[in-house]
Scaffold this motif. Structure first.
Motif, PDB file in Angstrom:
ATOM      1  N   VAL A 125       3.250   1.045  12.049  1.00  0.00           N
ATOM      2  CA  VAL A 125       2.597   2.281  11.601  1.00  0.00           C
ATOM      3  C   VAL A 125       1.201   2.379  12.221  1.00  0.00           C
ATOM      4  CG1 VAL A 125       1.667   3.506   9.583  1.00  0.00           C
ATOM      5  CG2 VAL A 125       3.934   2.467   9.472  1.00  0.00           C
ATOM      6  N   ASP A 152      -6.107   1.459   4.597  1.00  0.00           N
ATOM      7  CA  ASP A 152      -5.300   2.649   4.303  1.00  0.00           C
ATOM      8  C   ASP A 152      -3.835   2.416   4.699  1.00  0.00           C
ATOM      9  OD1 ASP A 152      -7.433   4.004   3.283  1.00  0.00           O
ATOM     10  OD2 ASP A 152      -7.729   5.303   5.024  1.00  0.00           O
ATOM     11  N   THR A 170      -2.218  -0.169   2.402  1.00  0.00           N
ATOM     12  CA  THR A 170      -1.939   0.409   1.081  1.00  0.00           C
ATOM     13  C   THR A 170      -0.710   1.315   1.157  1.00  0.00           C
ATOM     14  OG1 THR A 170      -4.308   0.342   0.652  1.00  0.00           O
ATOM     15  CG2 THR A 170      -2.979   1.632  -0.870  1.00  0.00           C
ATOM     16  N   MET A 171      -0.625   2.083   2.240  1.00  0.00           N
ATOM     17  CA  MET A 171       0.528   2.972   2.405  1.00  0.00           C
ATOM     18  C   MET A 171       1.821   2.170   2.571  1.00  0.00           C
ATOM     19  SD  MET A 171      -0.730   6.257   4.630  1.00  0.00           S
ATOM     20  CE  MET A 171      -0.776   5.408   6.188  1.00  0.00           C
ATOM     21  N   ALA A 225       2.095  -1.013  -0.630  1.00  0.00           N
ATOM     22  CA  ALA A 225       2.231  -0.489  -2.000  1.00  0.00           C
ATOM     23  C   ALA A 225       3.170   0.707  -2.052  1.00  0.00           C
ATOM     24  CB  ALA A 225       0.860  -0.094  -2.545  1.00  0.00           C
ATOM     25  N   GLY A 226       3.284   1.422  -0.918  1.00  0.00           N
ATOM     26  CA  GLY A 226       4.150   2.599  -0.884  1.00  0.00           C
ATOM     27  C   GLY A 226       5.533   2.240  -0.378  1.00  0.00           C
ATOM     28  N   LYS A 227       5.688   2.289   0.925  1.00  0.00           N
ATOM     29  CA  LYS A 227       7.015   2.151   1.548  1.00  0.00           C
ATOM     30  C   LYS A 227       7.785   0.892   1.115  1.00  0.00           C
ATOM     31  CE  LYS A 227      10.302   2.652   4.701  1.00  0.00           C
ATOM     32  NZ  LYS A 227      11.508   3.257   4.134  1.00  0.00           N
ATOM     33  N   LYS A 242       8.132   0.350  -3.010  1.00  0.00           N
ATOM     34  CA  LYS A 242       8.998   1.303  -3.716  1.00  0.00           C
ATOM     35  C   LYS A 242      10.444   1.242  -3.209  1.00  0.00           C
ATOM     36  CE  LYS A 242       5.557   2.222  -6.207  1.00  0.00           C
ATOM     37  NZ  LYS A 242       5.433   1.452  -7.450  1.00  0.00           N
ATOM     38  N   VAL A 270      11.836  -1.632  -5.185  1.00  0.00           N
ATOM     39  CA  VAL A 270      12.072  -1.260  -6.589  1.00  0.00           C
ATOM     40  C   VAL A 270      13.337  -0.396  -6.708  1.00  0.00           C
ATOM     41  CG1 VAL A 270      11.181   0.094  -8.532  1.00  0.00           C
ATOM     42  CG2 VAL A 270       9.679  -1.502  -7.332  1.00  0.00           C
ATOM     43  N   ALA A 271      13.470   0.595  -5.825  1.00  0.00           N
ATOM     44  CA  ALA A 271      14.653   1.472  -5.887  1.00  0.00           C
ATOM     45  C   ALA A 271      15.938   0.672  -5.655  1.00  0.00           C
ATOM     46  CB  ALA A 271      14.523   2.600  -4.862  1.00  0.00           C
ATOM     47  N   ILE A 326       9.366  -2.835 -11.862  1.00  0.00           N
ATOM     48  CA  ILE A 326       8.195  -1.973 -11.707  1.00  0.00           C
ATOM     49  C   ILE A 326       7.346  -2.525 -10.572  1.00  0.00           C
ATOM     50  CG2 ILE A 326       5.964  -1.371 -12.772  1.00  0.00           C
ATOM     51  CD1 ILE A 326       7.252  -0.646 -15.260  1.00  0.00           C
ATOM     52  N   GLY A 327       7.029  -1.680  -9.612  1.00  0.00           N
ATOM     53  CA  GLY A 327       6.237  -2.103  -8.454  1.00  0.00           C
ATOM     54  C   GLY A 327       4.754  -1.988  -8.722  1.00  0.00           C
ATOM     55  N   LEU A 328       4.004  -3.020  -8.376  1.00  0.00           N
ATOM     56  CA  LEU A 328       2.595  -3.095  -8.761  1.00  0.00           C
ATOM     57  C   LEU A 328       1.696  -3.595  -7.635  1.00  0.00           C
ATOM     58  CD1 LEU A 328       3.218  -4.953 -12.150  1.00  0.00           C
ATOM     59  CD2 LEU A 328       2.709  -2.527 -11.920  1.00  0.00           C
ATOM     60  N   THR A 329       0.448  -3.180  -7.700  1.00  0.00           N
ATOM     61  CA  THR A 329      -0.637  -3.866  -7.003  1.00  0.00           C
ATOM     62  C   THR A 329      -1.453  -4.565  -8.098  1.00  0.00           C
ATOM     63  OG1 THR A 329      -2.248  -2.083  -7.283  1.00  0.00           O
ATOM     64  CG2 THR A 329      -0.806  -1.951  -5.347  1.00  0.00           C
TER      65      THR A 329
END
Lengths: 258, 258
Positions: free
Chosen positions: A47, A70, A73-74, A77-79, A82, A85-86, A96-99
């Protein structure tokens, strides 16, 4: 005490869709309490490349400037978080996904600038298990990415192995906590070319001589330091190896002992 | 019943650092139970531009192909969500950032392909409040981005206004639930150029005539439909206006009534 397994996975699983699916299917079936900690893999670098952001390193450690924070974090914590988790939900494992910012669960301090400025890198100073214990009691698996916060509004990039060991230490008094570092090898190897040369037990005594003999590669040192941190702070069991070590009792891997 | 305020914020707050800080400082001080739902703002489009990913729209709705889903997951669930959580923690407001996949809290169905294929867009089919209620009881504020999942491992892009109204409906039986849609105007306006022309009450009766007279702009229709969905499903209070409506009792804004 109930058993809590804390499992850290890295790039060799995260970057390989089939390996990740296979791992998560098995992880979902663990009937004990469990926490997953994941690293970042190669996606963040991809990325960064696409966005034209330079990834800066110093002696193998990432220098986290604002643009890289940035991206991390994207991606973490994002891609990645999640997606995991899915997938766990699809395996009927509530997660549950966490920082570390979520639930104020992991507080860290921005690394001081010395000869090197590591930017937004955080060293863990506090683990708050209250909320996490409630999630565990509901049979929810917390899934942590390696991002923490300073409590003052700043997210910080933290080593995923350290996140795992600090979480394990935080839970060591309330659970029989087991910490598993999964990576691409069967454990710490005497001969890095020979996957059967597993050092089955590393303790404070043979650790010194292994280092003196040059048998522990430099890349393994921070991981082993995290292992010893954990095992000397009441964590019940600390292991390094392929993920199969968690699911298959016949696997051989490395166990860290005091 | 305890009061639960569900507040949805959009781009005008998210894209403006000072406005976001100001909003979060006030939101933190709400002493009732609270949930924050945020949209995406312009950051996703900026990241898409930088990564060379085309943002496709059909009649104002985003078409979510895989590349755009990845960007949305990174930006909404990663960057924006975790930035908000860290800032809330700095204001001593304990918060946990979530997608619908986390805690299996919002399940949706991938929108069926008709004349248009919206890609990975999800329409909410189920809200599970169990885990969220536990967080609320611990005085933790859940912070939702507008990403849900299908329960089969697929993340889906869902309208943030809908996420907010579906959450409100999900909690309407257990809390005196108030739903606030914050945007850049003082409420629904009779004359979009005149910020004082606030329609203070919209109910099913005058709603029809407002539409017939062409006084409700097309962009407001989906938002108002979400409002009516909520208010006809036992949500106690549904309001549209600037964020000040939540914090300042002298504000004038639009209230939706049955």
């Amino acid at each position: 005490m109930d058993v809590l397994k804390i499992v850290k996975i890295g790039g060799n699983i995260i970057d390989d869709d089939a390996a990740l699916d296979n791992f998560l299917a098995k992880f979902s079936k663990l009937t004990c309490h469990k926490i997953l900690v994941h690293g970042g893999g190669k996606i963040a670098t991809k990325v960064a490349d696409k966005m034209g952001v330079e990834v800066k390193m110093n002696e193998g450690r990432r220098i986290t400037d604002q643009a890289n924070l940035d991206i991390i974090t994207m991606v973490y914590a994002g891609k990645i978080n999640k997606t995991i988790v899915a997938k766990l939900q699809a395996h009927k494992c509530n997660a549950i996904g966490l920082t570390g910012a979520d639930g104020n669960s992991i507080v860290s301090e921005k690394r001081k600038v010395t000869s090197v400025d590591y930017g937004f890198a955080g060293d863990v100073s506090e683990v708050n298990t209250e909320t996490l214990e409630l999630l565990l009691k509901l049979n929810i698996a917390p899934v942590f990415c390696a991002i923490t916060h300073d409590g003052l509004g700043q997210l910080l990039n933290t080593n995923a192995d350290t996140v795992a060991s600090e979480l394990a230490i935080g839970f060591a008094e309330s659970y029989e906590t087991e910490l598993y570092y999964c990576f691409e090898k069967n454990g710490v190897l005497k001969d890095i070319e020979d996957d059967t040369s597993i050092i089955e037990i590393i303790n404070t005594v043979n650790y010194k001589s292994l280092i003196e003999e040059g048998l522990v590669s430099e890349g393994m040192l921070p991981k082993l330091n995290n292992c010893f941190q954990a095992i000397t702070h009441k964590v019940h069991k600390v292991c390094i190896g392929k993920p199969e070590m968690i699911f298959n009792s016949e696997e051989i891997f490395t166990t860290i002992q005091v």
